[in-house]
Scaffold this motif. Structure first.
Motif, PDB file in Angstrom:
ATOM      1  N   ALA A  15       0.834  -1.193   0.000  1.00 27.72           N
ATOM      2  CA  ALA A  15       0.000   0.000   0.000  1.00 27.72           C
ATOM      3  C   ALA A  15       0.868   1.243   0.000  1.00 27.72           C
ATOM      4  N   LEU A  16       0.268   2.382  -0.324  1.00 30.23           N
ATOM      5  CA  LEU A  16       0.848   3.683  -0.031  1.00 30.23           C
ATOM      6  C   LEU A  16       0.580   3.988   1.441  1.00 30.23           C
ATOM      7  N   TYR A  17       1.342   4.901   2.011  1.00 30.43           N
ATOM      8  CA  TYR A  17       1.073   5.343   3.386  1.00 30.43           C
ATOM      9  C   TYR A  17       1.166   6.862   3.398  1.00 30.43           C
ATOM     10  N   ILE A  18       0.024   7.523   3.526  1.00 30.85           N
ATOM     11  CA  ILE A  18      -0.027   8.973   3.423  1.00 30.85           C
ATOM     12  C   ILE A  18      -0.889   9.536   4.552  1.00 30.85           C
ATOM     13  N   ASP A  19      -0.310  10.463   5.284  1.00 34.16           N
ATOM     14  CA  ASP A  19      -1.032  11.156   6.363  1.00 34.16           C
ATOM     15  C   ASP A  19      -1.657  10.177   7.352  1.00 34.16           C
ATOM     16  N   GLY A  20      -0.902   9.131   7.685  1.00 34.39           N
ATOM     17  CA  GLY A  20      -1.361   8.159   8.675  1.00 34.39           C
ATOM     18  C   GLY A  20      -2.336   7.133   8.148  1.00 34.39           C
ATOM     19  N   GLU A  21      -2.530   7.062   6.832  1.00 34.06           N
ATOM     20  CA  GLU A  21      -3.511   6.146   6.233  1.00 34.06           C
ATOM     21  C   GLU A  21      -2.830   5.220   5.224  1.00 34.06           C
ATOM     22  N   PHE A  22      -3.131   3.936   5.323  1.00 32.82           N
ATOM     23  CA  PHE A  22      -2.655   2.965   4.343  1.00 32.82           C
ATOM     24  C   PHE A  22      -3.653   2.913   3.187  1.00 32.82           C
ATOM     25  N   ILE A  23      -3.161   3.133   1.969  1.00 32.96           N
ATOM     26  CA  ILE A  23      -4.016   3.275   0.799  1.00 32.96           C
ATOM     27  C   ILE A  23      -3.666   2.181  -0.202  1.00 32.96           C
ATOM     28  N   GLU A  24      -4.624   1.315  -0.500  1.00 32.33           N
ATOM     29  CA  GLU A  24      -4.386   0.222  -1.439  1.00 32.33           C
ATOM     30  C   GLU A  24      -4.753   0.659  -2.860  1.00 32.33           C
TER      31      GLU A  24
END
Length: 488
Positions: A15-24
């Motif tokens: 995943a990406l990890y942006i602003d404390g959020e894991f984004i698939e």
């Protein structure tokens, strides 16, 4: 072994990890992740969109406004927790590194566990970022020197040590009070996602650490061009480093660059020759030679040459090459098919120039990216193997007659990262270590890349250092404050 066997931990959810959020993925472009031991894709990595990159930059910028003024005790506490989580999760992280990068499991586990020391070292050192008071020329004046974090950093890390290289940059930036957007290696991504989960679970505030993926040139151009980014850190090839340095230099942005090398090894007549040969055979095997500091040009005194070759080949030629998850594997595959092609090309050039191949020299017949331990002798100094960083298990071994000859040949290339000397003479060790053009000199052992020691090169091998008391220098700005209690 099946990457998805029910008896083993699942591969990291990428995943990406942006602003404390894991984004698939969610419809994003992506790329396959390939097991180099089989050549088979087994996972999919999402790429960041332009909007994702801008969100990561904005998150890092916003987080910096708070993190820059955070207590060093708070930063230290989080980095200590990171070290604890690294040790707890090391087995699973290491296995996934073996799956996507290829190195033997024992090596992967060592890479991960030693990173806990780096986190702990930075946890301590970040509490000791001191300024100073300069005695004034007038009684009513106070003069202070303050060290401040430079701001948002963009980091680019390589595939050969995916956890180590990302961790070293992250703990230095965060310990200094900076925030970070990191582009890890798309070929071996699991370790960086695991690191993001560790920082997340350690309580690092959202936005302080962000992870993005994509086409390297596109990501680097976007991040470096952003006015939000104040500093870049890159580990990788000299060619790419120069390209990134040009982008950063155009905007006068700070840089820490740890670039390619072609590390000379000088074995003198008075050395423990057989012991040196055995040590070098084991050291060169590490990560199939895909190490920027790997010993890669062997210069052996003519009176010690035959003994050295016999002892070195006796071990190096017989190493077991195979899947990094197999228990008897001593050397794993190369990380990419292009590395196998590069090894064959270097050997072919050496042969065309009259060199002899004592062992190896041709790719192994298998479904993976395997190339055997290879020893090449008798090539001239202008052979590609002597002038280009091999980044693989091919070793050129040549003779020298005098110390000054060895030094001249060792210093002849534009690289200056690591170097190795084997001698029992204190006078020789002193003389040679003073004259080798390298950022690191290791005598009679491998004593590099420790948490408490600086790592960096000279000439075209880069600028700046990571580790040791120098570790925060590239992430701190110096501010001078002069204050008077009287208005003139």
């Amino acid at each position: 072994m099946d990457a998805h066997s029910p008896t083993t931990p699942a591969y990291e959810q990428l995943a990406l990890y942006i602003d404390g959020e894991f984004i698939e993925a969610a419809g994003r472009r992506g790329q396959d992740v390939v097991n180099p031991a089989t050549g088979v894709a087994f996972a999919r990595l999402p790429h960041a969109t332009t909007e994702d990159l801008d969100r990561a930059l904005a998150a890092a910028s916003k987080a910096f406004q708070g993190w820059r003024f955070s207590s060093p005790l708070e930063r230290s506490k989080i980095l200590r927790r990171v070290a604890e989580l690294i040790r707890e999760r090391a087995p699973a992280i290491a296995r996934n590194i073996t799956l996507d990068q290829g190195k033997p499991l024992a090596e992967a586990l060592q890479e991960v566990t030693t990173c806990a020391e780096h986190a702990e070292w930075h946890a301590e050192e970040c509490r000791r970022i001191y300024g100073r008071v300069i005695p004034p020329r007038a009684e009513a004046v106070r003069q202070l020197v303050i060290r401040e974090p430079v701001g948002v950093c963009a980091a680019f890390t390589p595939w050969n040590f995916p956890f180590n290289q990302a961790l070293r940059k992250a703990v230095a930036a965060l310990g200094a009070g900076c925030t970070l957007v990191l582009k890890g290696p798309e070929d071996s991504p699991s370790a960086v996602v695991a690191l993001a989960r560790i920082f997340h679970d350690a309580g690092l505030p959202a936005g302080c650490f962000n992870v993005v993926w994509g086409v390297p040139a596109e990501i680097s151009r976007h991040l470096i061009a952003s006015p939000i980014v104040r500093k870049i850190s890159f580990t990788g090839s000299t060619a790419v480093g120069k390209s990134l340095a040009a982008l950063a230099g155009a905007q006068m942005k700070r840089m820490t660059l740890e670039l390619g090398g072609h590390s000379p090894v000088l074995v003198f007549e008075d050395a423990e020759v057989e012991a040196a040969a055995r040590f070098l055979a084991r050291t060169k095997t590490r990560n199939a030679g895909q190490v920027c500091m790997a010993p890669s040009r062997f210069f052996v005194h003519e009176k010690a040459y035959d003994r050295f070759i016999d002892a070195f080949a006796g071990i190096y030629a017989g190493l077991t090459v195979g899947d990094g998850l197999a228990q008897d594997t001593q050397m794993g595959p190369l990380a990419h098919l292009r590395r196998v092609d590069a090894m064959e090309s270097l050997v072919a050039d050496a042969r065309a120039r009259g060199a002899a191949v004592l062992c190896g020299g041709e790719r192994l017949a298998s479904g993976g990216y395997f190339f055997p331990p290879t020893i090449v002798t008798g090539m001239p100094d202008d052979a590609r193997l002597m002038t280009e960083e091999p980044f693989g298990p091919v070793v050129p071994v040549t003779r020298f007659r005098s110390t000054e000859e060895a030094l001249a040949r060792a210093n002849a290339l534009p690289y200056g990262l690591a170097s190795y000397v084997f001698t029992n003479s204190l006078a020789t060790a002193h003389h040679v270590s003073n004259r080798l053009e390298a950022g690191m000199v290791s005598i009679n052992h491998f004593g590099l890349a420790l948490a408490e020691t600086p790592l960096g090169g000279v000439k075209e091998s880069g600028m700046g250092s990571e580790g040791g008391t120098e570790t925060f220098d590239g992430y701190l700005a110096t501010k001078f404050v002069s204050q008077s209690t009287l208005v003139p």
